[in-house]
Design a protein around this motif. Structure first.
Motif, PDB file in Angstrom:
ATOM      1  N   GLU A  93      99.350  52.985  99.651  1.00 49.37           N
ATOM      2  CA  GLU A  93      99.456  52.560  98.264  1.00 49.37           C
ATOM      3  C   GLU A  93      98.366  53.163  97.388  1.00 49.37           C
ATOM      4  O   GLU A  93      98.270  52.844  96.195  1.00 49.37           O
ATOM      5  N   GLN A  96      99.465  54.796  94.048  1.00 52.70           N
ATOM      6  CA  GLN A  96      99.726  53.821  92.991  1.00 52.70           C
ATOM      7  C   GLN A  96      98.421  53.350  92.353  1.00 52.70           C
ATOM      8  O   GLN A  96      98.329  53.186  91.128  1.00 52.70           O
ATOM      9  N   GLN A 168     105.824  52.611  93.787  1.00 55.72           N
ATOM     10  CA  GLN A 168     105.932  51.323  94.464  1.00 55.72           C
ATOM     11  C   GLN A 168     107.382  50.955  94.743  1.00 55.72           C
ATOM     12  O   GLN A 168     107.661  50.020  95.496  1.00 55.72           O
TER      13      GLN A 168
END
Length: 482
Positions: A93, A96, A168
Motif C-alpha cells: 500500500e 497509495q 486501492q
C-alpha cells in the motif's frame, strides 16, 4: 544574565534564520543524494527529515506566528500520525501512501496561498507581515505566485486522491470514465488560465474560483488514466507538489521553501521522464491515452490453448538442483504475497549449493519506482545482486533457470515482436531467452495492459500456479528435501 526577550530577539534575527534555512537546504540536497543508493537511503531520509524539522522551527521562531506550545503540539500530532502510518501501512500500500503525501503537499501550498490572499487589505496591495519581518512583494507578482500555488496545489490534491483510490481499488474512482472527459479537462484547463490571468490583473477574488476549477481539473485529468500508468502519474504529481511549494515560497519569500520545492519538482520530472522511457511512451500518451488491447490482437485462448505446461514445486526443485545460474524476476505479485523473505531463503539455499543467484529488476515493476528494490532490501538481499534491465538482458541466454514471480507485462515478449501491441517497443526483461523459465502466478490473467503473454505458452516455460508466498514456501521445502 541574558533576558529571555533578548534570546527571542536573537533567535528571530534574519541572519540566524537565513543560516538555518541554508542548513536545511544543504540537508535536503544531501538527503536526496543519499537516497540514490540503498546503502545510504535510510541516512538520506533522516537527513531530509532533520532538514525539514529545522526549517519548521526556524519559521515558527522567525515569524512568531504561533505560541511555542501550540506549534509544538501541532508538530507532535503530525509526527504521531506519520509514525502510525509508517508502521501500519503495508509495503503493497506504499504507492497509495505516497500519492496521499503528494496530495497533502499540494494542500499545504494551497492553504499558504489562501492565507496570503485572506490577509490582503485590497485587491492591489499586500499586507506587510508580522512586525515587518518579511518585506512585501510586488502585488501582481504576489497574485501570480498565489494563483500558481492554488492552481497546482488543487490539481495535485484531488489528482492524488483519485490516484490513491484507483490503486486501492475503490470502485467509485476505478470505474470507466464517461465519454468526453478529456474535452472537459481541456475546458477546465483553459478556464484555469483565464482565472490566473484575472488574478495577475489584480482580481484576488478569482483565486477561490480558480481553486474550485483546478480541484475538478485534478479529478478529470487523473480519473481516465489506467492503473498501469499510476506509477508515472504519482511521480508527476510528486513533481506538481514541489512546483506548488516553490510558488508558495516565492509568495511568502521563504528561501528554503523555494529550494525544497524546486528540488522536488525537478527530481519528480526527471523520474517521470525515466519511467516514460522505461515504458517507451510519451508523457502525453500516459496522461491522455490508455494501455488497451487492440481489436486485432490474439485472444487468450489462441495464445494459451493446449500449450500451457503446469508444474509442481518438486519438479522445479529438481530443475534447480543442477542449475548454476539462477535469476529471480520479482513483480507486483511478490509485493502482494509479501514473500520477499522466502525468496531470500531460496536464494541462500541455492548459493550454499554453489549456484549464482541474481535478481533482475525492471524500472516499472510493481506500482512505484524502486518498489522491488525496497522489498528485497527489507529481506536483506545484497544490493550488488540486484541487476538492472540493461545489465541482465545480455546474460539471459546463459541463465539456467529464470524464476518470474508475479511479473507480467515487463516480461511479455510481444513488446519486441508485435508492432501493433499496446506495449510495442516497451523495454522488457528478456527472460524468454533463458534455458528454462518458471512463472509463479495465481492464474493466466493478463497484466495492466490487458493482453495475453506468449511467454506462458513458450516451449521453455513452466507455470507454477498458486499464491506467491505458498508457492515459494513449498518450493523452499522441496529444494531442502531434494
Amino acid at each position: 544574565m541574558i533576558a529571555s526577550a533578548d534570546i527571542t530577539t536573537y533567535l528571530a534575527s534574519p541572519k540566524l534564520a537565513d543560516a538555518g534555512y541554508l542548513l536545511s537546504a544543504v540537508l535536503f540536497i544531501l538527503g536526496i543524494k543519499g537516497m540514490t543508493h540503498p546503502r545510504t537511503a535510510v541516512r538520506g531520509n533522516l537527513l531530509g527529515a532533520v532538514g525539514m524539522l529545522i526549517a519548521v522551527l526556524v519559521t515558527v521562531v522567525r515569524l512568531g506566528l504561533l505560541p511555542v506550545g501550540l506549534a509544538g503540539g501541532a508538530m507532535a500530532i503530525g509526527a504521531a500520525i506519520g509514525w502510525v502510518l509508517a508502521v501500519r501501512v503495508q509495503m503493497t500500500e506504499m504507492p497509495q501512501l505516497v500519492a496521499l503525501f503528494n496530495g497533502f503537499g499540494g494542500a499545504a501550498s494551497l492553504l499558504v496561498a489562501g492565507a496570503d490572499i485572506a490577509q490582503r487589505e485590497s485587491l492591489v496591495t499586500v499586507v506587510e507581515k508580522v512586525a515587518d519581518k518579511v518585506q512585501p512583494v510586488a502585488p501582481n507578482f504576489a497574485l501570480l505566485a498565489a494563483g500558481a500555488a492554488g492552481l497546482i496545489g488543487a490539481v495535485t490534491l484531488t489528482g492524488s486522491l483519485i490516484a490513491a483510490g484507483k490503486l486501492q481499488g475503490i470502485r467509485l474512482v476505478d470505474r470507466k470514465p464517461p465519454a468526453g472527459m478529456q474535452f472537459v479537462s481541456g475546458v477546465l484547463a483553459v478556464s484555469s488560465l483565464v482565472l490566473l490571468g484575472l488574478m495577475v490583473a489584480g482580481y484576488a477574488w478569482a483565486f477561490w474560483v480558480l481553486v474550485g476549477v483546478a480541484a475538478v481539473l485534478g479529478i478529470t485529468l487523473v480519473q481516465p488514466i489506467g492503473g498501469a500508468d499510476m506509477p508515472v502519474v504519482i511521480s508527476l504529481l510528486n513533481s506538481y507538489s514541489g512546483l506548488a511549494a516553490a510558488a508558495a515560497g516565492f509568495l511568502i519569500q521563504n528561501n528554503v521553501l523555494i529550494i525544497a520545492g524546486s528540488l522536488v519538482g525537478a527530481s519528480g520530472l526527471i523520474l517521470t521522464n525515466i519511467m516514460c522511457k522505461a515504458m517507451n511512451r510519451s508523457l502525453a500518451n500516459v496522461v491522455f491515452g490508455k494501455l488497451e488491447p487492440s481489436a486485432e490482437g490474439p485472444s487468450a485462448d489462441e495464445v494459451y490453448e493446449g500449450k500451457i505446461k503446469a508444474t509442481s514445486p518438486e519438479e522445479v526443485a529438481m530443475l534447480l538442483d543442477g542449475a548454476q545460474h539462477v535469476v529471480i524476476v520479482p513483480g507486483y505479485g511478490m509485493a502482494v504475497a509479501q514473500c520477499q523473505h522466502t525468496v531470500r531463503e531460496l536464494a541462500d539455499e541455492l548459493e550454499n549449493r554453489g549456484a549464482t543467484v541474481e535478481y533482475a529488476i525492471h524500472p516499472v515493476a510493481g506500482r512505484m519506482p524502486g518498489h522491488m528494490n525496497v522489498l528485497l532490501a527489507e529481506a536483506d538481499v545484497p544490493y550488488d545482486k540486484l541487476k538492472t534491465m540493461e545489465e541482465m538482458n545480455p546474460e539471459f541466454s546463459q541463465v539456467d533457470v529464470a524464476i518470474v514471480l508475479g511479473a507480467n507485462d515487463v516480461v511479455n515478449p510481444v513488446a519486441n515482436t508485435d508492432p501493433t501491441s499496446p506495449i510495442a517497443g516497451m523495454p522488457i526483461l528478456e527472460v524468454d531467452k533463458a534455458r528454462t523459465v518458471v512463472v509463479i502466478k495465481r492464474s493466466l490473467s493478463p497484466g495492466f495492459a490487458g493482453i495475453p503473454n506468449p511467454l506462458f505458452a513458450a516451449d521453455n516455460c513452466l507455470m507454477l500456479f498458486g499464491d506467491g508466498k505458498k508457492a515459494m514456501v513449498d518450493l523452499v521445502a522441496a529444494v531442502n528435501e531434494n
